[in-house]
Design an enzyme around this catalytic site. Sequence first.
Site, PDB file in Angstrom:
ATOM      1  N   GLU A  30      -7.216   1.909 -11.051  1.00 42.96           N
ATOM      2  CA  GLU A  30      -6.440   2.972 -11.709  1.00 42.96           C
ATOM      3  C   GLU A  30      -5.518   2.521 -12.837  1.00 42.96           C
ATOM      4  OE1 GLU A  30      -4.495   5.250  -8.617  1.00 42.96           O
ATOM      5  OE2 GLU A  30      -6.349   6.248  -8.055  1.00 42.96           O
TER       6      GLU A  30
HETATM    7  C1  BMA Z   1      -4.780   5.674  -4.988  1.00 45.43           C
HETATM    8  C2  BMA Z   1      -4.866   4.271  -4.507  1.00 45.43           C
HETATM    9  C3  BMA Z   1      -3.572   3.711  -4.065  1.00 45.43           C
HETATM   10  C4  BMA Z   1      -2.697   4.712  -3.404  1.00 45.43           C
HETATM   11  C5  BMA Z   1      -3.404   5.982  -3.102  1.00 45.43           C
HETATM   12  C6  BMA Z   1      -2.532   7.050  -2.560  1.00 45.43           C
HETATM   13  O1  BMA Z   1      -4.347   5.728  -6.264  1.00 45.43           O
HETATM   14  O2  BMA Z   1      -5.502   3.517  -5.469  1.00 45.43           O
HETATM   15  O3  BMA Z   1      -2.907   3.119  -5.135  1.00 45.43           O
HETATM   16  O4  BMA Z   1      -2.142   4.186  -2.280  1.00 45.43           O
HETATM   17  O5  BMA Z   1      -4.012   6.473  -4.241  1.00 45.43           O
HETATM   18  O6  BMA Z   1      -1.594   7.515  -3.488  1.00 45.43           O
END
Ligand code: BMA
Length: 855
Positions: free
Chosen positions: A456
């Site tokens: 991300e």
């Molecule tokens: C996504 C994951 C984590 C996070 C989750 C919940 O973005 O890649 O970074 O813990 O969402 O927010």
Amino acid sequence: MNGKDLACSLATCIVSLTASAYEKPQVCTLHTNWTFCQVGDTLWSEAKVPGTIHQDLLNHNRIPNPFYGMNEEAVQWVENEDWMYRTSFVVNEHQLSRDAAVLEMDGLDTYADVYLNGALILHADNMFVGHKIQVKPVLRKGVNHLLVRFRSAVKEVLPQLATNGFEYPASNDHSPWRTSVYTRKAPYSYGWDWGIRLATCGIWRPVRLVFSDVARIEDYYVCQKSVSANRAEVDNRLEINNVTSRTVTALLKVNYHYSANDTKEISKRIELRPGENTVSLPASIDNPHLWMPNGWGEPSLYKFTASVTVDGAEIARQEREVGLRTIRVVMDDDEYGKSFYFVVNGRPMFAKGANFIPDDALLPNVTPQRYKRIFEDVKAANMNMLRVWGGGIYEDDNFYSEADRNGILIWQDFMFACSTYPHDPLFIKRVETEAEYNIKRLRGHASLAMWCGNNEIYEGMRYWGWKRKYTAETFAEMERGYDVLFRQLLPKMVERLDSSRFYMHSSPYEANWGRPDSWKIADSHNWGTWHGRKPFESFDSSIPRFMSEYGFQAFPEMKTIRTFAEEKDFELESPVMNAHQKADIGNALIKQTMGLYYKVPARFEDMVYVGLVLQGHGMRHGMEAHRRNRPYCMGSLFWQLNDSWPVVSWSAIDYYGNWKALMYQSKRAFAPILINAIREDNNLCVYLISDELHDRDDVSITVELMDFDGKTHSRWTCNGRLTANSSLLFMKKPVGEWLGKQDAASSLLHLTLKAKNGATLADNVYYFAYPKDQKLPEASIETSVKRRGDEIEMTLKTDRLARDIFIEVPVQGVRFTDNFFDLLPGQRKTIVITSTEGLSLKDFTFRLHQLGGVR
Ligand code: BMA
């Protein structure tokens, strides 16, 4: 090494000395006699290696249990201190006389100087790499002293933070000083939105001293050149370090073995120049046993053994488990956007699974048994893929071996997540070393399906407001850094060291946040049901090409909550509950979404139960939507499989190994054959989804309309063919036609799929109304409990519909063949309950929950 080890090693020497001038390597594990001390202090206390400073302090009662109550805060001082670990061991004359003595340290967390007998032998600065140090010149006969001095990872980089000119986004770093991005240390250890902050230090992976003669095998990689059902061509590639100063003639032998009568040996004479030598020995296997993913067949493994013999004596040997298969990722432009799917042994595979985070906040506590159990769970839940997410670690070798043995494909991120990172020369150099070390360590695993640059970060740069937050120059600098790390360095490393594997710069490939259009392109993260607060039905319309993250939180069950909270804390927003909820909208959002579907119960314990049910059903809705939409969508990896401490999170399995309802729902939704009813506009449609590799002729679907007291009002049947690897619409009619005159609030459809021979292939239940609108009875459930050896066999029978039965057993980690299930009126079901400790019938207690019983 203690006196006994020494005596043994001397005995071995005497025996082998009579046979040849050379011997096999002697591996001495250095895990005993360790003590630790805070720098500036004089008190040395017994330490555990591999281990962490937090665990050692905890073992000596010098910090409270960080997982309990609000103790996290009370242990934060530890990260600001420097710590020393030391041990001593005995080396004998014979060991000293051997050609090489190498100290192998598989992991130091993180900034550490290592001293042996007064000599500084290593500066370590990256948790993710292992070290091999030639220590022959500094070893002594008799007692040797080894000391590792760790500097605070937080303090180490404060000058970088002070001079950087801007603060990196790193919003999961729970400290006001976001130092995490400067250090190559597991990002999650600085805190995450499900993670405790324990920025620990320590000798976190094994340490050993290896004595050897002539040459060492530094790397052994069985590279798969081509694999088909008829023939596999592999290349045995070895890096052999000749530690002498002369060229040596040796014999390289490779044995590959599938079973007692399927074994073969090849060999070749090799000349080893002093120093590093790269050697290759091709091999071929006719009609190989192919490694198949879970659900498609056996994950067959061959045992490859490479050995090097000099003057008739074997001086080095290494073994590998090799699964022969092809894995291709197809990411091509097509009429919709860009595809994204895995082709395994020539067949497109719908990926079913979850995201894996480190299984403990203190990593050395994750034992091989824990990895084994995780993969048993993953396999049992009909998964075929896990994503090792970029905010954790490159997992232990055991993790990948278990994946190989269980047919679970691994999507491997590099360890970068949710923030931009520095890209100065020293940082780049560290990442290069880390990539080389881990690619070489993992590339031999059949399960390793792909590499991904980060989690991300690309999305963050485009849609998380970072562009507004920083000046144009700073942002441009971050973009340059992104290109250097994820579009240049890492793909170049993968190409050089693991060229047959797919690399993708980031997950998601395109930025998804608030941009449904991007779901037409490669993999996607759908956080609509959480950060976007949308209902679960939104999964039906938010169909990506491959869903690599989506999630909804639930509390762990009460027995886990009781490990960190007292009766007085049992309130959704109590300080202790909030300390175990790291996502800011957390507990309130659980309640809000619960209100859409369920009557929100008053009692905390009921809320926990209904929350588990909510998470399970909600997420299952997503899994079914993704599978229904194959081949447009070809994967469903939910967020997240596990927990690193006892916490409220998106996980399917809690910290103590207990399956939440979500894990049972995954098992159902990911079953090889799925029958699924879904409302599409005014119609109710019945889909059949098969992940099997063969068609099934003459299957029949029966749909029964039943009321909650068990009376059947209508029945429909339909015959057809279940096509391999497909999703097909089988029945469709207006909802009103299915329901007739019956009441939506007290009726259900029971769907059954039968094979030609009458065997049930799949079944499912469809409800016409949300639970909060249903007239759910409180069913009388009869239970009988029998002991069968170490197992408990429990039979349940109900008079009327009992929804979401949860058998609560107050033993941590206890396993159920099924739980959180519906029992239809009159239905009887037997489940088996096991526990590693062995359950006794006398002590066995349980409590039954059912949705109809919650007020
Ligand atoms: C996504 C994951 C984590 C996070 C989750 C919940 O973005 O890649 O970074 O813990 O969402 O927010």
